[in-house]
Every structure is written in structure tokens, then in C-alpha cells.
Scaffold this active site. Structure first.
Site, PDB file in Angstrom:
ATOM      1  N   TYR A  26     -13.650   3.610   3.103  1.00  0.00           N
ATOM      2  CA  TYR A  26     -14.121   2.816   2.700  1.00  0.00           C
ATOM      3  C   TYR A  26     -13.755   1.364   3.552  1.00  0.00           C
ATOM      4  O   TYR A  26     -12.648   1.791   4.210  1.00  0.00           O
ATOM      5  CB  TYR A  26     -13.887   2.255   1.636  1.00  0.00           C
ATOM      6  CG  TYR A  26     -12.406   1.670   0.849  1.00  0.00           C
ATOM      7  CD1 TYR A  26     -10.879   1.921   1.059  1.00  0.00           C
ATOM      8  CD2 TYR A  26     -12.793  -0.293   0.735  1.00  0.00           C
ATOM      9  CE1 TYR A  26     -10.582   1.331   0.553  1.00  0.00           C
ATOM     10  CE2 TYR A  26     -11.563  -0.897   0.318  1.00  0.00           C
ATOM     11  CZ  TYR A  26     -10.592  -0.340   0.081  1.00  0.00           C
ATOM     12  OH  TYR A  26      -9.658  -0.480   0.465  1.00  0.00           O
ATOM     13  N   LYS A  76      -7.737   4.374   5.136  1.00  0.00           N
ATOM     14  CA  LYS A  76      -8.236   3.596   4.024  1.00  0.00           C
ATOM     15  C   LYS A  76      -8.886   4.297   3.065  1.00  0.00           C
ATOM     16  O   LYS A  76     -10.463   4.867   2.880  1.00  0.00           O
ATOM     17  CB  LYS A  76      -9.446   2.354   4.737  1.00  0.00           C
ATOM     18  CG  LYS A  76      -9.410   1.455   4.800  1.00  0.00           C
ATOM     19  CD  LYS A  76      -9.835   0.237   4.777  1.00  0.00           C
ATOM     20  CE  LYS A  76      -9.647  -1.079   4.373  1.00  0.00           C
ATOM     21  NZ  LYS A  76      -8.590  -1.543   2.956  1.00  0.00           N
ATOM     22  N   GLU A  93       3.844  -3.143   3.072  1.00  0.00           N
ATOM     23  CA  GLU A  93       2.662  -3.940   3.070  1.00  0.00           C
ATOM     24  C   GLU A  93       2.504  -3.893   1.584  1.00  0.00           C
ATOM     25  O   GLU A  93       2.978  -3.853   0.754  1.00  0.00           O
ATOM     26  CB  GLU A  93       1.605  -2.891   3.769  1.00  0.00           C
ATOM     27  CG  GLU A  93       0.805  -1.829   3.258  1.00  0.00           C
ATOM     28  CD  GLU A  93      -0.217  -1.763   3.534  1.00  0.00           C
ATOM     29  OE1 GLU A  93      -1.358  -1.889   4.460  1.00  0.00           O
ATOM     30  OE2 GLU A  93      -0.223   0.116   3.554  1.00  0.00           O
ATOM     31  N   LEU A 108      -1.373   0.937   6.346  1.00  0.00           N
ATOM     32  CA  LEU A 108      -2.839   0.412   6.697  1.00  0.00           C
ATOM     33  C   LEU A 108      -2.763  -0.869   8.107  1.00  0.00           C
ATOM     34  O   LEU A 108      -1.808  -1.400   8.120  1.00  0.00           O
ATOM     35  CB  LEU A 108      -3.720  -0.252   6.087  1.00  0.00           C
ATOM     36  CG  LEU A 108      -5.177  -0.262   6.407  1.00  0.00           C
ATOM     37  CD1 LEU A 108      -6.116   1.449   6.305  1.00  0.00           C
ATOM     38  CD2 LEU A 108      -6.616  -1.082   5.662  1.00  0.00           C
TER      39      LEU A 108
HETATM   40  N1  PDD Z   1      -7.727  -4.647   1.487  1.00  0.00           N
HETATM   41  N2  PDD Z   1      -3.208  -3.077   3.411  1.00  0.00           N
HETATM   42  C1  PDD Z   1      -3.892  -2.653   2.465  1.00  0.00           C
HETATM   43  C2  PDD Z   1      -3.305  -1.912   2.091  1.00  0.00           C
HETATM   44  C3  PDD Z   1      -5.235  -3.468   2.060  1.00  0.00           C
HETATM   45  O1  PDD Z   1      -5.952  -2.460   1.882  1.00  0.00           O
HETATM   46  C4  PDD Z   1      -5.663  -4.339   3.265  1.00  0.00           C
HETATM   47  C5  PDD Z   1      -7.295  -4.451   3.080  1.00  0.00           C
HETATM   48  C6  PDD Z   1      -5.232  -4.358   4.115  1.00  0.00           C
HETATM   49  C7  PDD Z   1      -5.705  -5.482   5.434  1.00  0.00           C
HETATM   50  O2  PDD Z   1      -6.449  -4.798   6.210  1.00  0.00           O
HETATM   51  P1  PDD Z   1      -7.994  -5.666   7.013  1.00  0.00           P
HETATM   52  O3  PDD Z   1      -6.889  -7.076   7.646  1.00  0.00           O
HETATM   53  O4  PDD Z   1      -8.564  -5.318   8.235  1.00  0.00           O
HETATM   54  O5  PDD Z   1      -8.818  -6.081   5.612  1.00  0.00           O
HETATM   55  C8  PDD Z   1      -3.789  -4.045   4.355  1.00  0.00           C
HETATM   56  C9  PDD Z   1      -9.340  -4.383   1.359  1.00  0.00           C
HETATM   57  C10 PDD Z   1      -9.329  -5.359   1.975  1.00  0.00           C
HETATM   58  C11 PDD Z   1      -9.499  -4.551   0.288  1.00  0.00           C
HETATM   59  O6  PDD Z   1      -9.111  -2.595  -0.234  1.00  0.00           O
HETATM   60  O7  PDD Z   1     -10.499  -5.126  -0.598  1.00  0.00           O
END
Ligand code: PDD
Length: 289
Positions: free
Chosen positions: A31, A149, A181, A205
Site C-alpha cells: 500500500y 510497505k 523507526e 521503510l
Molecule cells: N506510514 N515508517 C513506517 C513504518 C510507516 O508506516 C510510514 C508511513 C513511514 C513514513 O513514510 P512516508 O514519509 O513515506 O509516509 C515510516 C503511512 C503514512 C501509513 O501507514 O499510513
């Protein structure tokens, strides 16, 4: 709310996937969440590139010749038809390996993947951003391919729930004594005036916002190194902040009940938050309503 599912735009109530969908049975899919401001996507190609890499890594593809441009056109139509072209919004995009009788191995012959997109309004929580949030630390019990992801978010869900039950906003994962993270964010720690964050590898991620913030730090002349932070260094952190598509730059002012720095968002996270908002072409909250 109009959503997109497998070639059709339908109301959310009408959208349904078969019970044999492998997203439902196995979490077998990937996703993305993409931010839009005033009808314009922010870093859409970075998100879609990550999605394509994730699909390739798990032996999947987009359904029926769908291209990156095709996905963006669907997302644009969702913004338009759901009246989300003013202010902030998010697009959620999910691809699963499709519906087939349950076998752990891939369906043979392959079935058409499921593609689902939905749009939602988003509000920047300005008061929360101004105050900062608290976080807890949690053991990083996830698998070792966190760079993908995938829909398998149970460890993240449990960690986030633990945070919420303790009155905190985020759970910061700790693996082998170092911060990796957050449950849905990347984590940055300022120690001795220098920002540190876990390097991109299979244990985190590679956040799109993380990448933008690293660029912005360079532009602002703020020293930053991609080097792990040990959990015991939290006690001498001057600042800690989170980044993410639905988080922007968010200061953490308390970890496991202990104050971070002055207990208020620090100069570095405030500067980076401002620079990110500017890069995003962010409308002031008053205009976004
Ligand atoms: N989550 N690390 C994890 C585990 C994440 O699920 C996310 C983002 C990030 C930040 O990534 P980015 O800057 O590309 O959004 C880091 C999304 C927003 C979610 O699961 O809803």
C-alpha cells in the site's frame, strides 16, 4: 465517498472484495499513502516508485497494464469527485495479489491483482504540532523486510495501540538497542547539535518524507548523519522528531514519560517543519478549512 476498486468508481458502501482476496486472508499486498494539497500531489512519483519496487520485490504487478500515470489519473479523479481539491487530502492505494482459493503459495495460474484507491480529507493538527507529542519505546518485533510497505502491519498496530493506551501518540521501535523507526513514521534524534536517523536498509521503510527532510536539512545547513541512535542516548537528546506523509515533521517532547530537551518543540524540528510546509505549498490552516 467515491472509491476506486478494480476498474470501477463506486460509493464506499458498494465497494466489496471477495472473501478469498489474499489481502484479506494473508495481508498479501502493498500500500501507499500520498498527500495532496489543493489538488496537487506531493512527491507522488516517489511514492509510486516505492510501490513499484515493493510490487517487484514480492513478485506482483499492477493489474491489467495499469501504469503509474493511470494510477495518478484515478487518484486525481477521486480528489475531484470527492470535492477534495482544496486544502489537504490523502490518497490511500492498495494492491493485493487478488482473490483465489487459499494456498500459501501464489495462485497458479495467477489471478488479476486487486487495486483499491480511496481519498480522504486531511487536517494539519496545528495545535498538536505546536505542542509536540509523547512517544513510548517498543521492541521492534517486526520481520526483517521493513523496507517493503506491505499490508502486514500487525506489529505496528500492536505497538501503536500500546502507545495509545499509555496516552502517547507514537511507538518508537527499538531493535538490538537502537531506534529504527516509529510504528507509522521515521524517527530523527538531535544529539550534540547534529541530527541522526537510522540509515536506509531492510529494517526501516525508506520514508518519502524522510528523504525530503534530509534534503531540507542540507539546504538549511543543519548537520545530519544517517547513523543509528542507541536507546540510552534518548536521555541526552536535544530534540526528537517524527516524519511521515500524515505526520509531516512532528516533535516528540516526551519518551517513556521522560522529557526530551526543553519539553517543547525545538528549533531544528520547527525549522524543518516550516521548510516542509513551504515545499508542500501548504495553505494556511484557515484557508484549508
Ligand atoms: N506510514 N515508517 C513506517 C513504518 C510507516 O508506516 C510510514 C508511513 C513511514 C513514513 O513514510 P512516508 O514519509 O513515506 O509516509 C515510516 C503511512 C503514512 C501509513 O501507514 O499510513
Amino acid at each position: 465517498m467515491l472509491v476506486y476498486l478494480n476498474g470501477e468508481f463506486v460509493s464506499r458502501e458498494q465497494a466489496a472484495v471477495p472473501v478469498e482476496d489474499r489481502g484479506f486472508l494473508f495481508g498479501d499486498g502493498v500500500y501507499e499513502v500520498i498527500r495532496a494539497v489543493n489538488g496537487r500531489f506531493f512527491t507522488a512519483h516517489e511514492h509510486l516508485a516505492r510501490m513499484e519496487e515493493g510490487l517487484a520485490a514480492i513478485g506482483m504487478r499492477l493489474p491489467g497494464g495499469m501504469t503509474r500515470q493511470g494510477v495518478l489519473e484515478i487518484a486525481e479523479r477521486l480528489l475531484r469527485e470527492n470535492s477534495l481539491t482544496e486544502g489537504h487530502a490523502t490518497i490511500y492505494l492498495q494492491v493485493t495479489r487478488g482473490a483465489a482459493p487459499r494456498t500459501h503459495f501464489f495462485p497458479s495460474p495467477p489471478v488479476e491483482p486487486t487495486l483499491y484507491l480511496t481519498a480522504a480529507p486531511f487536517t494539519v493538527p496545528e495545535e498538536v504540532v505546536a505542542r509536540g507529542v509523547s512517544a513510548i519505546t517498543a521492541p521492534d518485533v517486526r520481520w526483517s523486510r521493513c523496507n517493503l510497505k506491505t499490508l502486514n502491519l500487525l506489529a505496528n498496530v500492536l505497538a501503536k495501540q500500546s502507545a495509545v493506551e499509555q496516552g502517547a501518540t507514537e511507538a518508537i521501535f527499538v531493535r538490538d538497542g537502537v531506534i529504527t523507526e516509529g510504528a507509522s513514521t521515521n524517527v530523527f534524534v538531535v544529539v550534540d547539535g547534529k541530527i541522526r536517523t537510522f540509515p536506509v536498509c531492510n529494517y526501516i521503510l525508506s520514508g518519502v518524507t524522510r528523504g525530503v527532510v534530509i534534503e531540507l536539512a542540507a539546504e538549511l545547513g543543519i548537520p545530519l548523519i544517517e547513523r543509528p541512535v542507541r536507546v540510552e542516548e534518548i536521555s541526552r537528546a536535544e530534540e526528537i522528531f517524527l516524519t511521515g506523509t500524515t505526520t509531516d515533521v512532528l516533535a516528540v517532547v516526551e519518551v517513556d514519560g521522560l522529557q526530551v530537551g526543553t519539553g517543547r518543540p525545538g528549533a531544528i524540528s520547527t525549522a524543518l517543519g516550516g521548510a516542509l510546509a513551504e515545499r508542500m505549498g501548504q495553505v494556511p490552516a484557515s484557508a484549508a478549512r
